[in-house]
Scaffold this active site. Structure first.
Site, PDB file in Angstrom:
ATOM      1  N   LYS A   1       9.054   2.086 -18.066  1.00  0.00           N
ATOM      2  CA  LYS A   1       9.110   0.688 -17.637  1.00  0.00           C
ATOM      3  C   LYS A   1       9.479   0.612 -16.154  1.00  0.00           C
ATOM      4  CE  LYS A   1      10.377  -1.482 -22.061  1.00  0.00           C
ATOM      5  NZ  LYS A   1      11.308  -2.407 -22.730  1.00  0.00           N
TER       6      LYS A   1
ATOM      7  N   ARG B   1       4.637   1.160 -26.502  1.00  0.00           N
ATOM      8  CA  ARG B   1       5.199   2.482 -26.764  1.00  0.00           C
ATOM      9  C   ARG B   1       5.718   3.158 -25.500  1.00  0.00           C
ATOM     10  NH1 ARG B   1       7.126   2.915 -31.584  1.00  0.00           N
ATOM     11  NH2 ARG B   1       5.718   3.497 -33.244  1.00  0.00           N
TER      12      ARG B   1
ATOM     13  N   GLU C   1       7.911  -6.347 -43.781  1.00  0.00           N
ATOM     14  CA  GLU C   1       8.100  -6.168 -45.209  1.00  0.00           C
ATOM     15  C   GLU C   1       9.187  -7.093 -45.734  1.00  0.00           C
ATOM     16  OE1 GLU C   1       8.543  -2.130 -46.518  1.00  0.00           O
ATOM     17  OE2 GLU C   1       6.408  -2.215 -46.960  1.00  0.00           O
TER      18      GLU C   1
ATOM     19  N   GLY D   1       8.462  -1.150 -26.172  1.00  0.00           N
ATOM     20  CA  GLY D   1       8.472   0.091 -26.932  1.00  0.00           C
ATOM     21  C   GLY D   1       7.835  -0.053 -28.293  1.00  0.00           C
ATOM     22  N   ASP D   2       7.321  -1.246 -28.609  1.00  0.00           N
ATOM     23  CA  ASP D   2       6.759  -1.519 -29.927  1.00  0.00           C
ATOM     24  C   ASP D   2       5.345  -0.959 -30.044  1.00  0.00           C
ATOM     25  OD1 ASP D   2       6.947  -2.491 -32.476  1.00  0.00           O
ATOM     26  OD2 ASP D   2       7.745  -4.426 -31.840  1.00  0.00           O
TER      27      ASP D   2
ATOM     28  N   THR E   1      10.419  -7.662 -27.664  1.00  0.00           N
ATOM     29  CA  THR E   1      11.347  -7.925 -28.747  1.00  0.00           C
ATOM     30  C   THR E   1      12.640  -8.533 -28.216  1.00  0.00           C
ATOM     31  OG1 THR E   1      10.438  -6.014 -29.886  1.00  0.00           O
ATOM     32  CG2 THR E   1      12.485  -6.920 -30.746  1.00  0.00           C
TER      33      THR E   1
ATOM     34  N   PHE F   1       2.094   4.654 -45.724  1.00  0.00           N
ATOM     35  CA  PHE F   1       1.450   4.091 -44.531  1.00  0.00           C
ATOM     36  C   PHE F   1       1.469   5.116 -43.397  1.00  0.00           C
ATOM     37  CE2 PHE F   1       1.891   2.083 -40.413  1.00  0.00           C
ATOM     38  CZ  PHE F   1       0.911   1.129 -40.417  1.00  0.00           C
TER      39      PHE F   1
ATOM     40  N   ASP G   1       9.965  -7.663 -21.369  1.00  0.00           N
ATOM     41  CA  ASP G   1      10.102  -7.000 -22.657  1.00  0.00           C
ATOM     42  C   ASP G   1       9.543  -7.943 -23.729  1.00  0.00           C
ATOM     43  OD1 ASP G   1      11.010  -5.157 -24.602  1.00  0.00           O
ATOM     44  OD2 ASP G   1      12.798  -6.370 -24.906  1.00  0.00           O
TER      45      ASP G   1
END
Length: 1186
Positions: A789, A783, A489, A668-669, A387, A530, A385
């Site tokens: 997975k 994603r 951000e 999943g990012d 994150t 965005f 993974d």
């Protein structure tokens, strides 16, 4: 209480009365009190050896064929089964314990008209549950109302998809009116008709029927179990799915019974050995039949037996089973006892390893299973993974380029530590009232430029403080708290705050910031949100002086195309800086602005109003207007944010690659973020020939992209490509990519996203996907859902026949962890779901290399040496009976004393081989870490396989020949020193048993590479124990007590007092051992392995070892690629301009912009419709996030 009905594919409805039977209890355990004994026994007797010993036990209970007493088998068998059952019960007890911790969590449930604390496991479908800020969600809930305006709430889905940025959920307007009114909520009687439970995290369809109306339900109305409520004081929801029906549990997969490859090989070998025993038994049975037929009658007459003539065939049949019992010690049951003890010892070594202890959280490494340790030394694929596993979930503002100048040159941790060691202090931000005290920035020139009033620097940080979607709250102590949709951000706005440009507050029409101590309010005229196509976001504001400015930030590849020609050399210089930033693994954004004429803006704004009210092609017209105004930009510079990697990630990934372990990132990012992290941790490098991206939206597009990628790797001339589609359809999936790997020149990487992966995993394309992926040095899947997975892991596991390891830290990794051969959980930021489902756990990714290169490699080495020695010594011990059969009339007479047979594997030889199996090592731990190439023998399965097994068998057969025929020839017609006859059965048995003990003791001494006090005590102590027991059992005293059990009276003292016997023992030992010594000497001198060379160097350097220099964590110096990565999604800008996410604390100031089209209800409804449509794409998350 509401009601829920699940709709199946055939449209049948299951109403609440049936659904209520299912509570919210979860089960990850395998057994309960009633099922433990039958299920565990069934699992244990799936092991061929246990079934084999049970069969032998039944044979030994038949007096006519049993030549050994039954207790010699039943006692060890019960011991092994009991030990394994206790271990399994202990493991399952901890699963029950963790289940109870989750099931007994408290949640507020509306019962009997009032809120009551209820355990999670008692929550049922249809219950109305109250959640408070930072609470985890107990079940899948339909959001009814919340503390936020318009029924909004913010959730974190890190345990589901690995993303830490917040997402927005939106209650129906008819239910949001319920608010926190308990009486109205208690009277809620809506009926939900929805899809059946499934594992699709991004999809939900249903209908709420209430008050005579029906309302469509989508994924935006649902809060899933595993999420955490953030930045929302409270919310109410109705349980739709509970317990095993929740989407989290549907994605968890089943707990699988894992076996190592050595276990599976041993099952095969046991079958082969049993076949070998049957062959030996048949040979001896045939010999017995011939002997009975030719000699038996004369022999009975010679002994004056009164028995009648025996049937030679029946005698051979009985002899066959008798020899099966005698020769069963080729695979003694003590083998499995020893294997379990060794594995337990290896597990404790992992638990006790201080170098895998993370002091930051006081978390040690933990081996949660004791049966897979040697598999850690054979890993070929690591699925990780991103994150929380590779990264720390912390974004840090590291560098920036402003007007052609880089600020923050001293980037890496090594440089920072050097500067701190020299006494240089980081930039002091404490002069800023709102500055973040923990921020460290070592380039003082930035603050100097701000203090000197550099207009470009001021404009740069003014843009960062204005162009974002952050919400702010001020505590009673005056401390600002930022609610951020994405960590990117948050890092940029915090950097602006530290530099004196503090974002204070916002309304739908204004943004207030503090510029170097002065409050300034800007009118927000437009928000250009965005999305993944635009790859940028912009705001149009009017400053107090009346100037209208457009501030924009986004991908450099997009913004640089929209710059004004007057920028001159600045874009080129900034592009070089961006390349440098991306080369260091930093996430970059370009920063630009544009001054707008008041008249031009009014005309543009009028066209935007018309586009918003258009009936057709509305979105296209709005996009064209955005494109029109976002041009002729003036470049300010660029930002560089570090998605902070965990300590040691770069070194670990590099070493895994050197060990020929392929690392695949499954996250999943977003694609840009995943690729950026791939470069940051050196999984992807600029030295690669190409990075292949598969991003097709249809099956045909994906198939064509796979084909094109293969053509790039192999070349069009390859026949494999010409017939690819036909072969995939007509032939079953085969292992073809092994040979093809050699034909690929260069390094490639593959990037594939979730919706493309869904098509690629179909039966007609997964062959091509696997073949392409295995050709690549690195693979990044972005994603992807938790189920995808697991499917990727299963694909490699099944068709590559490779040992796989999956590592993750969130609930979205559980299915992958369960599917892999080895599952590793990281106790990180996302809860303990992954740890509870794992086989091994620790706190940092960097510990993976020590787990594999030290503990895994040593465990594999020790287990292989243990098995080789064990099979050798037992073949040498047992086959002596076979040779003896030709000299005893095939009568199934044992050559040894029965007590020696019983104690040989339990007492005389058990401890030395255990000491070797637990403590042995070829090189020390540091050299194992420094030389990853040492890991290769385990991957290739070189140390214990069918070939090495046959070598051990041949060695054992040779030793058994020596042990039998040398004493037999020496004692034949031999007389003792006093003239007495020595060629008796008892003297022969003692001589041969003593020779065997010496031979196997010398052999294990030769096999031992790492000597400890325990090894010496066990080896030489076992020899001493043998003699003490031998003389005791042959003594007059014990014969007087048990005359029927110890018939060898005085034989040991009489036999071993003869010098001739000791010479025979010495000769047998030398002849048995010398070929081994000679072979190993020549092999080490002529063909030394890498392990031999390092061990030789290790011995030479033991006294004067130079200090070891740590391998530097090198980064790439430059890169001509974009480092753009921005964890942000479309939709939240609409919430800001509409004011739906803002509490009405005071009447908003009148600015004349109340009637802007962006704040119209129809516009918001369109946004929600658009985000719902986007969510229907496979693998896509809900775009609206905070």
């Amino acid at each position: 209480m509401g009601a829920v009905a699940a709709e199946t594919l055939n449209s049948r409805l299951f109403h609440i009365e049936a659904v209520l039977l299912y509570d919210n209890r979860i089960h990850t355990s395998k057994y309960n009190i009633l099922t433990f004994l039958p299920i565990n026994l069934f699992e244990q007797f799936q092991r061929v050896a246990n079934a084999y010993f049970l069969f032998l036990l039944i044979l030994q209970l038949i007096p006519e064929i049993s030549s050994l007493t039954w207790f010699t088998t039943i006692v060890p068998l019960i011991l092994v089964i009991t030990m394994t059952a206790v271990k399994d019960a202990t493991d399952d007890y901890f699963r029950h314990k963790s289940d109870n911790q989750v099931n007994n969590r408290q949640s507020e449930v509306l019962l009997d008209g009032r809120l009551q604390n209820e355990k999670w496991m008692n929550v049922k479908v249809g219950d109305i549950v109250k959640l408070e800020n930072n609470q985890f969600v107990a079940a899948d809930l339909l959001l009814l109302s919340s503390s936020e305006p318009h029924g909004l709430c913010y959730i974190e889905t890190a345990e589901l998809d690995g993303e830490t940025n917040l997402k927005v959920r939106h209650a129906l307007s008819v239910t949001s009116e319920l608010g926190a009114d308990i009486s109205r909520l208690a009277r809620f009687d809506g009926i939900v008709v929805c899809e059946a439970p499934n594992n699709k995290l991004d999809r939900f369809s249903g209908v709420l029927a209430w008050k005579g109306s029906k309302h469509a339900l989508t994924n935006q109305k649902l809060i899933l179990r595993g999420c955490a409520l953030r930045n929302t004081s409270w919310c109410f929801g109705m349980v739709v799915f509970a317990g095993p029906d929740t989407k989290l549990m549907q994605n968890s997969g089943k707990t699988k019974f894992k076996r190592t490859s050595i276990d599976r090989l041993m099952n095969t070998l046991v079958l082969w050995i049993f076949g070998f025993l049957v062959c030996l038994g048949i040979i001896l049975a045939i010999g017995n039949s011939f002997w009975e037929n030719e000699v038996g009658g004369q022999f009975r007459a010679f002994l004056f037996w009164n028995e009648g003539e025996k049937n030679s065939i029946f005698s051979g049949f009985l002899t066959f089973w008798s020899y099966i019992i005698i020769l069963n010690t080729v695979v003694p049951i003590s083998l499995y006892v020893s294997v379990e003890v060794i594995r337990l010892g290896h597990s404790y070594f992992i638990n006790w390893d201080r170098k895998m202890y993370y002091s930051g959280k006081a978390t040690p490494a933990e081996a949660r299973t004791t049966t897979l340790n040697e598999e850690l030394g054979q890993i070929e694929y690591v699925f990780s993974d991103k994150t929380g596993t590779l990264t720390q979930n912390i974004m840090t503002f590291k560098k920036c380029s402003i007007n052609g100048k880089i600020y923050g040159e001293k980037h890496d941790e090594v440089s920072e530590k050097k500067e701190m060691a020299k006494g240089e202090k980081p930039v002091d931000f404490s002069v800023r009232s709102q500055a973040k005290r923990t921020c460290q920035f070592f380039d003082h020139s930035l603050m100097e430029s701000i203090q000197m009033g550099d207009p470009k620097v001021h404009e740069f940080f003014r843009l960062l403080a204005l162009c974002h979607t952050v919400m702010s709250e001020e505590t009673s102590a005056g401390q600002l708290i930022y609610q951020v949709q994405s960590p990117d951000e948050g890092a940029l706005v915090t950097a602006a705050k530290n530099c004196g440009f503090v974002f204070k507050s916002r309304t739908p029409e204004t943004i207030t910031i503090e510029e170097l101590g002065t409050l300034v309010t800007y009118q927000l005229l437009a928000f250009l949100d965005f999305n993944n196509v635009r790859k940028r976001m912009s705001v149009i504001v009017r400053n107090p002086a009346g100037q209208i400015k457009l501030y924009s930030k986004g991908a450099d590849t997009v913004l640089f195309e929209r710059l004004h020609s007057s920028n001159e050399n600045l874009p080129s210089v900034t592009f070089d800086h961006l390349s440098e930033f991306s080369g260091e693994g930093l996430r970059t954004l370009a920063i630009a602005y544009r001054d707008l004429d008041d008249k031009y803006f009014k005309e543009w704004h009028k066209m935007l109003e018309d586009a918003n009210t258009a009936a057709e092609e509305r979105d296209e017209r709005i996009c064209e207007l955005y494109e029109e105004i976002e041009r002729d930009l003036m470049l300010l510079g660029a930002t560089a944010v570090e998605d902070k990697l965990q300590e040691g990630v770069i070194e670990t990934v590099t070493n895994l690659s050197l060990a020929n372990i392929k690392v695949w990132i499954l996250t999943g990012d977003k694609q840009e973020t995943a690729i950026n992290i791939g470069y940051a941790c050196n999984l992807l490098t600029d030295d690669m020939n190409d990075v292949l991206v598969i991003a097709g939206n249809t099956a045909a597009e994906v198939r064509e992209e796979l084909r094109t990628a293969k053509e790039l790797l192999f070349g069009r001339s390859q026949h494999i490509l010409d017939s690819q589609v036909l072969r995939e359809k007509q032939q079953p999936l085969e292992l073809k990519s092994v040979a093809a790997e050699d034909s690929v020149t260069g390094d490639y990487a593959l990037v594939i996203n979730g919706h493309s992966l869904a098509y690629a995993l179909e039966s007609d394309m997964k062959n091509g996907l696997l073949e392409l992926a295995c050709m690549c040095r690195a693979v990044v899947c972005c994603r992807v859902t938790p189920l995808q997975k697991a499917q990727v892991v299963e694909l490699v596991k099944k068709y590559r026949n490779a040992v796989t390891l999956a590592i993750g830290d969130g609930a979205n990794d559980v299915s992958m962890i369960k599917s892999a051969h080895i599952g590793v959980g990281i106790s990180g930021q996302e809860g303990l779901q992954a740890v509870l489902a794992s086989d091994y756990s620790f706190a940092q990714f960097r510990y993976l290399q020590r787990l594999l290169f030290v503990h895994g490699r040593w465990s594999y080495l020790r287990m292989c040496k243990f098995l080789c020695y064990f099979f050798y010594k037992n073949f040498a011990f047992t086959l002596v009976h076979f040779w003896f059969g030709f000299f005893c009339g095939f009568s199934a007479q044992t050559v040894y004393d029965q007590w020696f047979i019983t104690l040989f594997n339990i007492v005389y030889t058990s401890l030395p081989v255990l000491a070797m199996g637990i403590f042995d090592q070829d090189v020390n731990d540091q050299n194992s870490m420094d030389c990853p190439q040492l890991y290769e023998p385990g991957q290739l399965n070189l140390l214990f396989n069918k070939r090495t097994f046959f070598i051990c068998v041949a060695h054992g057969i040779y030793t058994s020949l020596v042990l039998f025929f040398i004493p037999y020839g020496a004692l034949y017609n031999m007389a003792a020193e006093d003239g007495q006859h020595m060629a008796d059965y008892q003297s022969f048995a003692v001589t041969m048993a003593t020779s065997l003990v010496f031979v196997v003791s010398v052999q294990i001494a030769l096999d031992t590479s790492y000597w400890t006090v325990i090894n010496h005590v066990f080896i030489w102590g076992s020899v001493a124990t043998y003699f003490s027991i031998l003389f005791t059992m042959h003594s007059n005293g014990i014969f007087g007590i048990f005359p029927n059990h110890f018939p060898f009276v005085g034989n040991a003292r009489q036999c071993l007092s003869q010098k001739y016997i000791w010479l025979v023992i010495l000769l047998a030992t030398v002849v048995s051992v010398m070929p081994v010594v000679a072979f190993r000497f020549l092999k080490m001198e002529l063909y030394p392995t890498l392990s031999d060379q390092i061990r030789h160097w290790q011995k030479a350097q033991r006294k004067t070892r130079p200090p070891r220099s740590r391998r530097p964590q090198t980064r790439r110096l430059s890169s001509r690629r974009s480092g753009y990565a921005f964890a942000h999604q479309e939709g939240y800008g609409e919430l800001i301009t509409s004011g739906k996410n803002m509490r009405a604390k005071a009447p908003p100031p009148t600015s004349g912009l109340e009637n802007m089209p962006d704040s119209s209800p129809s516009r918001m409804e369109n946004v929600w419709k658009k985000t719902t449509d986007a969510a229907s794409g496979f693998g896509q998350d809900i775009p609206v996030k905070l």
